[in-house]
Design a protein around this motif. Structure first.
Motif, mmCIF file in Angstrom:
data_model
loop_
_atom_site.group_PDB
_atom_site.id
_atom_site.type_symbol
_atom_site.label_atom_id
_atom_site.label_comp_id
_atom_site.label_asym_id
_atom_site.label_seq_id
_atom_site.Cartn_x
_atom_site.Cartn_y
_atom_site.Cartn_z
ATOM 1 N N PHE A 129 0.797 -1.151 -0.109
ATOM 2 C CA PHE A 129 0.125 -0.035 0.172
ATOM 3 C C PHE A 129 1.187 1.455 0.004
ATOM 4 C CE2 PHE A 129 -3.244 -2.890 1.751
ATOM 5 C CZ PHE A 129 -4.153 -2.696 1.067
ATOM 6 N N SER A 130 0.356 2.167 -1.092
ATOM 7 C CA SER A 130 1.172 3.505 -1.210
ATOM 8 C C SER A 130 0.398 4.656 -0.989
ATOM 9 C CB SER A 130 1.985 3.704 -2.258
ATOM 10 O OG SER A 130 1.172 3.767 -3.394
ATOM 11 N N TYR A 131 0.819 5.508 -0.747
ATOM 12 C CA TYR A 131 -0.195 6.917 -0.399
ATOM 13 C C TYR A 131 0.216 8.029 -1.385
ATOM 14 C CZ TYR A 131 -2.340 4.470 3.641
ATOM 15 O OH TYR A 131 -2.894 3.494 4.287
ATOM 16 N N ARG A 132 -0.906 8.700 -2.175
ATOM 17 C CA ARG A 132 -0.668 9.695 -2.895
ATOM 18 C C ARG A 132 -1.444 10.950 -2.221
ATOM 19 N NH1 ARG A 132 -0.910 6.158 -8.117
ATOM 20 N NH2 ARG A 132 0.876 4.795 -8.020
ATOM 21 N N LEU A 133 -0.951 12.266 -2.281
ATOM 22 C CA LEU A 133 -1.625 13.319 -2.137
ATOM 23 C C LEU A 133 -2.576 13.704 -3.134
ATOM 24 C CD1 LEU A 133 1.302 16.029 -0.859
ATOM 25 C CD2 LEU A 133 -0.580 14.573 0.444
ATOM 26 N N THR A 134 -3.995 13.742 -2.556
ATOM 27 C CA THR A 134 -5.073 13.803 -3.462
ATOM 28 C C THR A 134 -5.018 15.223 -4.322
ATOM 29 O OG1 THR A 134 -6.413 12.954 -1.971
ATOM 30 C CG2 THR A 134 -7.445 14.250 -3.584
ATOM 31 N N GLU A 135 -4.198 16.359 -3.884
ATOM 32 C CA GLU A 135 -4.100 17.536 -4.794
ATOM 33 C C GLU A 135 -3.289 17.449 -5.859
ATOM 34 O OE1 GLU A 135 -2.925 20.557 -2.094
ATOM 35 O OE2 GLU A 135 -0.852 19.848 -1.772
ATOM 36 N N ASN A 136 -2.165 16.581 -5.685
ATOM 37 C CA ASN A 136 -1.181 16.524 -7.064
ATOM 38 C C ASN A 136 -0.607 14.993 -7.188
ATOM 39 O OD1 ASN A 136 0.454 16.046 -4.657
ATOM 40 N ND2 ASN A 136 1.691 18.067 -4.727
ATOM 41 N N GLU A 137 -1.071 14.094 -6.212
ATOM 42 C CA GLU A 137 -0.855 12.881 -6.705
ATOM 43 C C GLU A 137 0.746 12.511 -6.319
ATOM 44 O OE1 GLU A 137 -1.855 11.181 -10.289
ATOM 45 O OE2 GLU A 137 -4.069 11.337 -9.996
#
Length: 329
Positions: A129-137
């Motif tokens: 599982f990785s996470y990305r910022l919603t605003e700029n991925e």
């Protein structure tokens, strides 16, 4: 009666020597291995970005060491009264922006230099599982307890993981042609993701890692995950959270690592160093007695002989402790 499943562990043809510098990156289980090797005076640098769990964050960190990336104020954000980095563990967070940047870039510089001469890289992957910022991925290595709506959660596919690691390995081998890599998958269970999701996540890591190990002749797999999940296979070997292996389980895994991945000639020296380390940590009930002074003098002599015979061992702190203690007494 047989109580455990057998497991075949194939170590490298040329195991780790005491003089081999080791860089360790990845999940918290990486630091169990790294701390033990560091205690025994191996040349170790671990987690220059702090603890990292997913393969994309691990790859991004390694590439940044190769490139000797210098982080700028724009790479930090202010949240919960602290300056923080999406690429780093919270151990780098702080109230002073300049100091946070200085600590990060000092760690970057140290990792770049160390990686140039490292003989071994140990990568422990914890989760797909990785996470990305919603605003700029932007990829996020640590969410720093920010609101969940700030992020998109993504389970990396096997192909994504293979591609990221493959590209990173190519760059690593160009940067340091002598480097060899040991992969492990952390036995820590990420129960917050759910039991089914945790198993899917681990399965993807295992498949990706074995694909790469079969592709390169300088890659090895140490089965830390299987040793806990399949060999020990009992909740008595877990901590109270039922997710982290406890002391006994960790010691079992570390002993297997020593047995199969560290050269036989180094074992005797490891035992001697362990005696010195244990003596250094000993707390005397009656420090003013002749017996304690003789104890200190004895280990001052042992430490001096080890330093003379193996000058690569950094036993200066232990030597100072024994010698100064014996003089005071």
């Amino acid at each position: 009666m047989k109580w455990m499943t057998d497991i075949t562990i194939k170590g490298p043809d040329q195991p780790i020597e005491y003089t081999d510098p080791l860089l360790l990156v990845g999940s918290c289980f990486t630091e169990h291995i790294g701390n033990r090797l560091q205690d025994l005076k191996f040349s170790v640098l671990q987690n220059p970005h702090g603890i990292l769990f997913d393969p994309l964050s691990v790859c991004n960190s390694l590439v940044s060491y190769i490139d000797k990336k210098v982080y700028q104020p724009a790479d930090l954000f202010f949240y919960n009264e602290l300056w923080q980095s999406w690429s780093h563990h919270s151990r780098f967070s702080g109230m002073d922006q300049e100091q946070v940047l200085a600590n990060i870039n000092q760690s970057q510089h140290k990792a770049h230099i160390f990686l140039q001469s490292a003989r071994w890289l140990v990568i422990t992957l914890g989760s797909s599982f990785s996470y990305r910022l919603t605003e700029n991925e932007k990829d996020v290595a640590n969410c720093h307890r920010a609101p969940a709506q700030w992020f998109q959660k993504h389970m990396c596919t096997i192909d994504e993981t293979v591609a990221a690691l493959d590209n990173t390995l190519y760059r690593l081998f160009r940067f340091n042609p002598h480097l060899r890599v040991i992969f492990t998958v952390s036995p820590v269970r990420h129960l917050r993701d759910g039991i089914v999701e945790n198993n899917r996540s681990k399965a993807r890591l295992l498949e990706a890692v074995h694909h790469l190990v079969n592709k390169f002749n300088r890659l090895y797999y140490f089965p830390a995950y299987e040793l806990v999940i399949d060999v020990l296979r009992d909740y008595r070997f877990y901590d109270i959270d039922l997710a982290h292996p406890n002391y006994q389980a960790t010691e079992f895994v570390l002993e297997k690592f020593r047995q199969h991945y560290i050269s036989a000639p180094a074992h005797q020296l490891m035992d001697q160093v362990q005696q010195v380390i244990t003596a250094r940590r000993h707390k005397a009930f009656q420090p003013g007695t002749n017996a304690h002074r003789q104890f200190l003098e004895s280990f001052a002599g042992k430490t001096a002989r080890l330093r003379e015979q193996y000058p690569f061992l950094d036993l200066s702190e232990e030597a100072d402790y024994f010698e100064s203690g014996a003089r005071r007494e």
